[in-house]
Structure formats: structure tokens, C-alpha cells
Design an enzyme around this catalytic site. Structure first.
Site, mmCIF file in Angstrom:
data_model
loop_
_atom_site.group_PDB
_atom_site.id
_atom_site.type_symbol
_atom_site.label_atom_id
_atom_site.label_comp_id
_atom_site.label_asym_id
_atom_site.label_seq_id
_atom_site.Cartn_x
_atom_site.Cartn_y
_atom_site.Cartn_z
ATOM 1 N N ASP A 165 0.941 -1.332 -0.118
ATOM 2 C CA ASP A 165 0.121 -0.085 0.033
ATOM 3 C C ASP A 165 1.039 1.255 -0.016
ATOM 4 O O ASP A 165 2.099 0.980 0.355
ATOM 5 C CB ASP A 165 -0.909 -0.132 1.167
ATOM 6 C CG ASP A 165 -2.128 1.020 1.122
ATOM 7 O OD1 ASP A 165 -1.994 1.723 0.066
ATOM 8 O OD2 ASP A 165 -3.242 0.796 1.788
HETATM 9 C C1 BGC Z 1 -5.437 2.813 0.322
HETATM 10 C C2 BGC Z 1 -5.528 1.639 -0.588
HETATM 11 C C3 BGC Z 1 -5.232 2.529 -2.158
HETATM 12 C C4 BGC Z 1 -3.828 3.681 -2.035
HETATM 13 C C5 BGC Z 1 -3.919 4.342 -3.132
HETATM 14 C C6 BGC Z 1 -4.233 3.923 0.324
HETATM 15 O O1 BGC Z 1 -4.454 5.112 1.232
HETATM 16 O O2 BGC Z 1 -5.199 2.068 1.538
HETATM 17 O O3 BGC Z 1 -6.614 0.909 -0.800
HETATM 18 O O4 BGC Z 1 -5.156 1.688 -3.067
HETATM 19 O O5 BGC Z 1 -4.249 4.542 -0.966
HETATM 20 O O6 BGC Z 1 -4.806 5.303 -3.574
#
Ligand code: BGC
Length: 912
Positions: A298
């Protein structure tokens, strides 16, 4: 930071600077990845260059003409790659206004990886692509409420289609985090609280995405079940809970949907960050669950070079704020700290998936999304997802031929802002508000009036504490009779030094900045003016004006804030709320009707440390005496009084971010709104738009009908009106339990949530959701699986359960058969649910666990014979000592019903 990391950061900074100059002033050092990729209207300039899109032909087929397998193609490509190139492939290298990328490698014919967030639709970051618009689907929790595998397939196919046609070949979806408690701010992105329901829907969902040349990314691995302290919380769960509950949906998509990628999460798992945790990445995911795709982090979830590489991370997310791979990883390999074999494995996993999902052979395209056609798919899923919670005396469906007037009430019933905020927020191709939907439905002959009833819902409503003081009771400095709100002055420094950078009137004081105020991530009502991004970090402010007392009595005023918040009434300090974390301070005061008191609120907050990008958070709240009714509510009441029917459309604000809600009350005085309206008109129908559970005990007995509509996506108005007026017979069932209140859940202990000393103890074990309510004997308000219909179904008394062992592995095959009859007078669908009872085991197992289900549509009077296959895991438990699933022999009760506590037939099955 090491020199190479620094130089990499500088390169990225340079790229970003070149792209955004002269529009953007935030330096790459301070910019946050999410912030980076969301341009303002000005930045949205035509002069921005096209994103990197490098596409190539596939490798030539061998002379024999036999096509090579994905694995063989990957291996042959790997032979041509240098160590540097493999590391480059494993290090996401670009995150800017156009989205997340890993640039392609032209010389090797490797296409770029172009990622789009999900899971509620495709979130387009690049302003040059279709105005960043895609179909806003109902939230995943709504999909889960359909209990319909075909709907899940359509949902996934739509995501795959729109990703591919908007130049993306990686969809960051689905979200497979279990909704562990009813107040989770990210529950809307989840498929509910039950691992079997999640799995049954996740498999067709992923297959749907990957039926296009798009790789699906299941997220977030693992135990990422809370937003409060999401970067740091240490989620502590037993191995058994991991296997039986949290890992199961991932396992099923790996086994049955050839899942390409898994995103490891921000949190720690049993003491170690998920993306550096060999126990969960290598031992559990790759070895035990046989995952042969790749693990990506992530954004900002990787904190190491060597540890994460060794633990089993395969791809560092582009835009990781610090970035620990790239040159540092190369150096680590050269120094022998990470083996070359591990790097080969990373590259092989990525390439094999890219080959197997057709990324090499099918360059993505930019083809206009057919908005109406795809909108119809969104609407159909929304209609299927709506849960008829309550319907006394057949209050629903409404008959437009038997009414002259209808009052539509609700803070955002006239716009379509009810959607989850954060990275999954989709910019819709068009919207239909509930008010529009109802107007279209009833036509000219019914008079439709609208009143908001309360102030609009905003990200401020995520904060804890009492509802915000309504704008109608506030008057700005020198404001006239009809001017409402408070005069607000904002500074970008913390001491209110110098002239304020902005002076305006805020309708309420209900502010949530930082991440929640980033452009494009905030699902905000169009009625509210966004605060410029420059106030997202350290800032200070002052709100001044007057509060008019609506009714004599005892009031509790409150400040819920993070940082320093001070409330002065008539120049006297009455609340001093100083706190590094969000906290609420209250003061009880007696006021006399008609009095006007001077209000001054001073606020400041510094920079949030580390990875946190908190901004200012403050709410001026109240708990009024019962008789005190906001004039806005009174206006709604007047409209309701004059109408045949009142429809109150409620709305909660749910978002990824930094905090889970701490109350299940409806925000912004909506509970009071429902009660006042229902007093004025007994035909008051509540339509609830929320991505999580809410508590209804203060008003549910006062209204005849409640529809849980979730966040229904861009076609929300049509879907809602079709259900209210009976064009569609509701068939949704709750994918999560709705409790009586926050204290009456199996996770209501602070050790469990939000956790103590940074540890969230999953002490409920496998007793998650309804299993926990049953175990603890807690009566929910609305049980898991609950959902009524405009018709009725008879579960005939011929239920049979059979179990046998088949094949050389002696796999357990268990089925339940029964007849189901539609005994009402309209067509309808029922979700028949089968629960297995306690197992004859010497460990505690749930007294009911979902073992299978089937959604059947029946015409009135018709009967159908159903055969439902049950999941062998419902008859097994994970034995940590033996390190395997164990299926105990003996008799297991079988319950067949319309919800987890509406059991219509019972039988049992003997497992040998
Ligand atoms: C989230 C993810 C997301 C990523 C990119 C993170 O804050 O937890 O689910 O894919 O951001 O935007």
C-alpha cells in the site's frame, strides 16, 4: 535517509516539478502521494503532457507455433534482463497527477503498469482521460447486500472494462477486509462481515475484472480493519482467526479466480508491519495459500529495503513517500543482503501475471465509457442491494396513484454526494439525486417538495462527539436577520499571526482537513465550499458570531478537536480542549429562549508527525434540550405536515483516513429530524444512505418503514425511487449486523477497538460479526442476513441435508435441498441462507456459521426446488497445533432461514 534514496527522491521531485510547473507550488518533499495526484481545476491544464504509455508487441511465438505459457514467456524475458532492470521492475517509479505507474521498458518490450484505484468504480487520476469520469458503482458493501454472484460478476466486469478503456491495466480492487465492527469508516469498501459471503462474491468480482487485460489487486493483506491509527496499529489475532476469517476471501480468490496481485497493508500484524512480515507474506500467503502472483505494498506501507524484500514483498508501490527500494535494493543485493534469487522471484511473479492477464498483448485504450449503458448496470446492482429493514402495515411500496403530494427531506437528498470518501471515490459520469429520482417517478400529478432539514453532511461528521450546532442558530459578525453561520478567519500559521489568509462565513463549525480535504478525495455536498488545500497542514483559525437560543433549557455545548480548541461565550472561556488526539470537552449551560450569546472559538493545530497527514479537526457541537428544534427542521416538518407522505433520506459521511466514527448516531441532528418529521406525518419513510451500520433505536419505532440504501452510486435517485414505488421488489440482505448501539457488540471493548497502547486485540477470535453476537448472547437491532420483501416466502417443510465424501481426496460434499414458495402477490427474490451449527469438536466453534446461500426469483404462487451446496470450511476449523483444517466427525445442526436469526427450518447432517 540514504544518499541513493535521497537521489531517487530528488529525481521523482524533478519529474514532478517539470510536469507541474508552473501551476503547483507544493514541493515533492512535502507533497503527499494522494495530494500529488489530484490536480486542481487550474492545474488541470491542457498543456500537461500525455502520461507515459509504452506498449509493445508480444514475444514471437516459437517456431513450432505452440504458444508459450505465461510462465515460459516470463522466464525467457527474465533471461534478457539485468539485475538493475529486475529491481527497476519491482520498484514502482512514478506517482504524479496522472496516477500511479511503473514505467515500461521499451528495449525489453515491457509495457508500463498503469494503476487505478477501486473498489467502487475506476478512479481516474489523469485529467486528460475522459474528464476523470467513470461509472460510480454502489459501494462494495452494497454489492455484498445483493448476495448475488451474477451482480458481483457484472460489477467486476464493469471495473475491468472501464479500467482497460481508460488506459489502466491494474485495478486496485477488490477490498477484502472483513467488516470487523459496525462503525468501520472503511466498511463501505468491504464485502461485509462474513468470510463465506465475501468469498462467494469476490471470486466472480475478480474474474470479472480479469476477463479484461487488467490485473486485480485484492487489498489489504491483512488485518487492516480499522482506520483509527491505521499506519501504526498492531493487529493481534490468532492463527485460527486469520485462517478461518480474515485470510479466507483472499484464499478463495487465489484458488478460484487466479488473482494477480495482493496489496499488503499499513498496519502491523502481530508486531510486525504487514509488508515486512514474513509470517503473513511468505508463510501464509505464498506457501500455505499457494499465491503465485505478486505482493505490492500500500502507499507508504513499506518501511524497509532488506526486511521487506526478504519477507516476500514483490513490488514497492509507486509514490511511496520515502521509497526504500530502487537503488537501495540493488545495493542490498550487491552486498549480499538480499539474494538475486529473491529479485528473480519478484520479477518473475510480476511478469508472469502480466503475461497471463494479457497485458503484453493488449495495450490499454482510451475509449469513451458508454455512460448510460454502464449507469444502467450500476442502477441494477443498487436496486438489488437495498435492504427493506422494516415495513409495517405495508407502508411500502408507495402508490403514486393514491397520493397528491410527497415531501422529500434530507440534507443531501437533492444531490448525489452520498458516496464513500478517500482513495476509492469515483468521479461519476452523471448523477441522479434521490429528489430527482422521485420526481421522475411520480410525474406531474404528484406535488414533490423538498426541505434539507439539517445542514449538509461533510467530512467533519466523521469526528466524535455531539452533532454540530445548526447554522440557522448562528449568525456571523454584523450578519443580518437571515444570515447564518459564523465569521471564519483562517491562518496558515499556528498563532493567528498577521492578517488572516482567508475570511469567509462557515455555515457550521464542523471541519476536517488534511487527507479529508484533498482535492478529489472528499465526497462533499456541493452545498459546502471547500477550504483551500493550503490549510491542510499547520493552521489556526477563529470563528466569531452569535448563537440564538431556540428554547429555554439546559444545553450541553461541546468542542471535539485535535490540537488546541477554545470556546468563549460572551467573552468567557467555557471550554478549553487541548489534546494531541481527537477529544471532546463539554460544558452544560442554561439558556433562555431568544437570548443571543457571543461566540468565539479559537483553534490551532501544528504539523502532524511522521506518516500522518492529519489536518485541522474541530467541531462546535451541542446536545439541546428535547424541545429545542432547529428552524431548518421546523421547515421540513411544515412540508411533511402538508404532504401525504414524507421520505427522509439520511446520509452519513464515511471515508478512509485517520479515524473510525465513534458513534452510530446519525450525524448532524438527523436523528432529531426523523423524530420531528414522523411526529408531523405518520407516513414517514426513512431511506438510509450509509456505508456502515447506524443506530436507529431513538426513532425506528416512530416510522413504519426503513430502507437501507447504502451508498448507491451515481444512479442512486432512480434506484431508490424504483424500490420505494415498487417497480423493484427489494431483495437485499444485510451483509453485516446492525447493533442496538455501540456498546452492544462483540467488539465493544477498548482492547479490541481502538486498541490500547497501540495494540488492537482480536480477542473475539473467530466469533466475528453475527457469530460474536450469538456467542455473547447480544441481541442485535437487525441481524446479519436480514432483509424483507414486498412478497412473502414459505420455506416448505421438506428440508434435507446430505453429506458424502467424493473423489480420491475424499472431499466433503454437503448439500441442503428444500422447496421455496412465493406466497405473496408480487414477484420477488429471496436469499435462502444455510447455517451450520456447532461442530462436534473439542474447540469452541460458532453456534451458527454461514455454510451456503442461494438467491432465487419466484413469480407469485410459484414454488421451486432448491439445492444448495455447502462450503466444507463451515464444517471444519483451523487447528493451529496440527497446522491444518480439521473436519470433526459427527452430527452438525443445519439451520435454513431468511436471516441468521430468522430460521425457518432445521435439520442436521452427519459428517463421517
Ligand atoms: C489505500 C489503498 C489505495 C491507495 C492508493 C491507500 O490509502 O489504503 O486502498 O489503493 O491508498 O490510493
Amino acid at each position: 535517509m540514504t544518499t541513493s534514496a535521497k537521489s531517487r527522491l530528488l529525481t521523482v521531485a524533478l519529474i514532478i516539478a517539470i510536469i507541474i510547473t508552473p501551476f503547483h507550488s507544493v514541493s515533492a518533499e512535502t507533497a503527499h502521494p494522494w495530494e500529488n495526484r489530484a490536480p486542481s481545476a487550474q492545474e488541470n491544464s491542457k498543456s500537461l503532457p500525455e502520461p507515459a504509455q509504452k506498449r509493445t508487441e508480444s514475444l514471437p511465438a516459437p517456431a513450432s507455433g505452440e504458444p508459450l505459457s505465461a510462465q515460459e514467456r516470463s522466464e525467457s524475458l527474465l533471461e534478457k534482463m539485468s539485475l538493475e532492470q529486475k529491481v527497476q521492475l519491482a520498484t514502482g517509479n512514478l506517482n504524479n497527477y496522472y496516477g500511479f505507474f511503473n514505467e515500461g521498458m521499451d528495449d525489453l518490450g515491457i509495457p508500463a503498469l498503469t494503476m487505478a484505484d477501486g473498489p467502487a468504480g475506476i478512479r481516474i487520476a489523469n485529467p486528460n482521460i475522459q474528464d476523470q469520469k467513470a461509472t460510480a458503482l454502489p459501494a462494495p458493501i452494497a454489492l455484498a447486500a445483493t448476495w448475488d454472484v451474477d451482480a458481483a460478476k457484472n460489477y467486476g466486469e464493469l471495473l475491468g472494462n472501464e479500467a482497460f478503456n481508460t488506459t489502466h491495466n491494474v485495478a486496485l480492487a477488490p477490498g477484502l477486509d472483513i467488516a470487523r465492527f459496525p462503525w468501520g469508516e472503511r466498511n463501505f469498501e468491504s464485502l461485509g462481515e462474513d468470510p463465506l459471503l465475501q468469498s462467494e462474491l469476490a471470486v466472480p468480482y475478480v474474474n470479472g475484472i480479469q476477463s479484461y487485460p487488467v490485473m486485480a489487486t485484492a487489498k489489504h493483506w491483512i488485518l487492516n480493519n480499522q482506520e483509527t491509527d491505521r499506519f501504526t496499529i498492531n493487529s493481534k489475532a490468532s492463527e485460527r482467526a486469520l485462517h478461518e476469517v480474515y485470510a479466507r476471501p483472499f484464499a478463495e480468490t487465489i484458488e478460484h479466480a487466479d488473482l494477480s496481485s495482493v496489496m499488503c497493508s499499513f498496519n502491523e500484524v502481530n508486531g510486525e508491519h504487514a509488508c515486512e512480515n514474513g509470517d503473513v507474506l511468505t508463510d501464509l500467503l505464498k506457501d500455505r495459500l499457494d499465491f503465485d502472483g505478486f505482493v505490492m505494498s500500500d502507499y507508504g506501507a513499506n518501511h524497509t529495503t532488506v526486511e521487506s524484500a526478504i519477507a516476500g514483498l514483490d513490488f514497492e508501490a509507486p509514490g511511496d513517500p520515502d521509497g526504500y527500494w530502487g537503488d537501495d535494493l540493488l545495493t542490498a543485493v550487491k552486498e549480499g543482503k538480499v539474494s538475486e534469487a529473491r529479485i528473480d522471484d519478484m520479477a518473475d511473479r510480476i511478469l508472469t501475471e502480466m503475461f497471463s492477464k494479457g497485458l503484453f498483448d493488449n495495450p490499454t485504450v482510451n475509449n469513451k465509457i458508454p455512460a448510460k449503458e454502464h449507469g444502467k448496470i450500476a442502477r441494477k446492482i443498487a436496486e438489488q442491494s437495498m435492504v427493506l429493514m422494516k415495513n409495517e402495515d405495508k407502508a411500502l411500496p408507495l402508490d403514486k396513484n393514491k397520493m397528491d403530494s410527497i415531501a422529500v427531506i434530507g440534507p443531501d437528498a437533492d444531490n448525489a454526494s452520498a458516496a464513500g470518501g478517500g482513495s476509492s471515490l469515483v468521479n461519476p459520469t452523471y448523477t441522479v439525486s434521490p429528489l430527482e429520482g422521485i420526481k421522475n417517478e411520480v410525474g406531474e400529478n404528484v406535488d414533490v417538495t423538498y426541505a434539507p432539514g439539517t445542514d449538509p453532511i461533510s467530512a467533519g461528521d466523521v469526528l466524535p462527539g455531539p452533532s454540530a450546532v445548526p447554522s440557522t442558530l448562528l449568525r456571523p459578525v454584523d450578519g443580518g436577520e437571515n444570515e447564518h453561520g459564523l465569521t471564519a478567519e483562517y491562518w496558515t500559521n499556528i498563532n493567528r499571526e498577521g492578517e488572516p489568509s482567508l475570511v469567509r462565513t462557515d455555515n457550521q463549525l464542523n471541519l476536517n482537513l488534511g487527507f479529508y480535504n484533498y482535492e478529489g478525495l472528499n465526497a462533499q455536498s456541493p452545498k459546502l465550499e471547500k477550504l483551500p488545500g493550503k490549510f491542510n497542514s499547520e493552521m489556526s483559525a477563529r470563528w466569531t458570531g452569535q448563537f440564538t437560543v431556540p428554547e429555554s433549557g439546559e444545553y450541553t455545548l461541546s468542542l471535539s478537536s485535535r490540537g488546541s480548541g477554545k470556546l468563549y461565550i460572551d467573552d468567557k472561556l467555557v471550554i478549553d480542549n487541548q489534546s494531541k488526539k481527537l477529544a471532546t470537552s463539554k460544558k452544560a449551560l442554561s439558556f433562555v429562549e431568544g437570548e443571543q450569546h457571543d461566540i468565539r472559538i479559537e483553534y490551532s493545530t501544528g504539523k502532524a508527525g511522521g506518516r500522518q497527514d492529519f489536518g485541522g479537526m474541530i467541531r462546535f457541537g451541542w446536545e439541546p434540550p428535547k424541545e429545542a428544534v432547529d428552524p431548518k427542521i421546523q421547515k421540513a416538518v411544515e412540508k411533511a405536515e402538508k404532504s401525504d407522505v414524507a421520505v427522509v433520506v439520511t446520509h452519513t459521511y464515511d471515508s478512509e483516513g485517520y479515524v473510525d466514527t465513534s458513534t452510530l448516531d446519525l450525524p448532524n441532528n438527523q436523528d432529531q429530524l426523523i423524530n420531528e418529521v414522523s411526529k408531523a406525518n405518520p407516513n414517514t419513510i426513512v431511506v438510509q444512505m450509509s456505508g456502515r451500520a447506524v443506530q436507529m433505536n431513538t426513532w425506528q419505532d416512530n416510522v413504519p418503514a426503513i430502507v437501507q440504501a447504502w451508498f448507491p452510486g451515481q444512479e442512486q435517485g432512480n434506484a431508490i425511487s424504483n424500490v420505494l414505488f415498487g417497480d423493484v421488489n427489494p431483495s437485499g440482505k444485510l451483509p453485516m449486523t446492525f447493533p442496538v448501539d455501540e456498546d452492544s457488540t462483540p467488539v465493544s471493548n477498548e482492547n479490541q477497538f481502538p486498541g490500547v497502547d497501540g495494540v488492537s486485540d482480536y480477542s473475539e477470535g473467530v466469533f466475528v460479526g453475527y457469530k460474536g453476537y450469538e456467542e455473547k448472547g447480544i441481541e442485535p437491532a437487525y441481524a446479519f442476513g436480514h432483509g424483507l420483501s414486498y412478497t412473502s416466502f414459505d420455506y416448505r417443510n421438506n428440508v434435507k441435508a446430505k453429506a458424502k465424501r467424493k473423489g480420491k481426496n475424499k472431499d466433503l460434499e454437503t448439500t441442503v435441498s428444500l422447496n421455496l414458495r412465493n406466497t405473496g402477490d408480487v414477484s420477488g427474490s429471496e436469499v435462502v441462507q444455510v447455517y451450520a451449527g456447532k461442530l462436534p469438536a473439542n474447540v469452541e466453534t460458532p453456534s451458527k456459521q454461514l455454510a451456503g446461500f442461494k438467491k432465487v426469483e419466484l413469480k407469485p404462487g410459484k414454488q421451486q426446488h432448491l439445492k444448495i451446496e455447502l462450503d466444507p470450511k463451515a464444517f471444519s476449523y483451523w487447528d493451529a497445533g496440527k497446522d491444518k483444517w480439521v473436519t470433526p466427525s459427527g452430527e452438525v445442526p443445519i439451520y435454513v432461514g431468511s436471516s441468521s436469526n430468522d430460521i425457518r427450518q432445521e435439520t442436521s447432517v452427519t459428517i463421517k
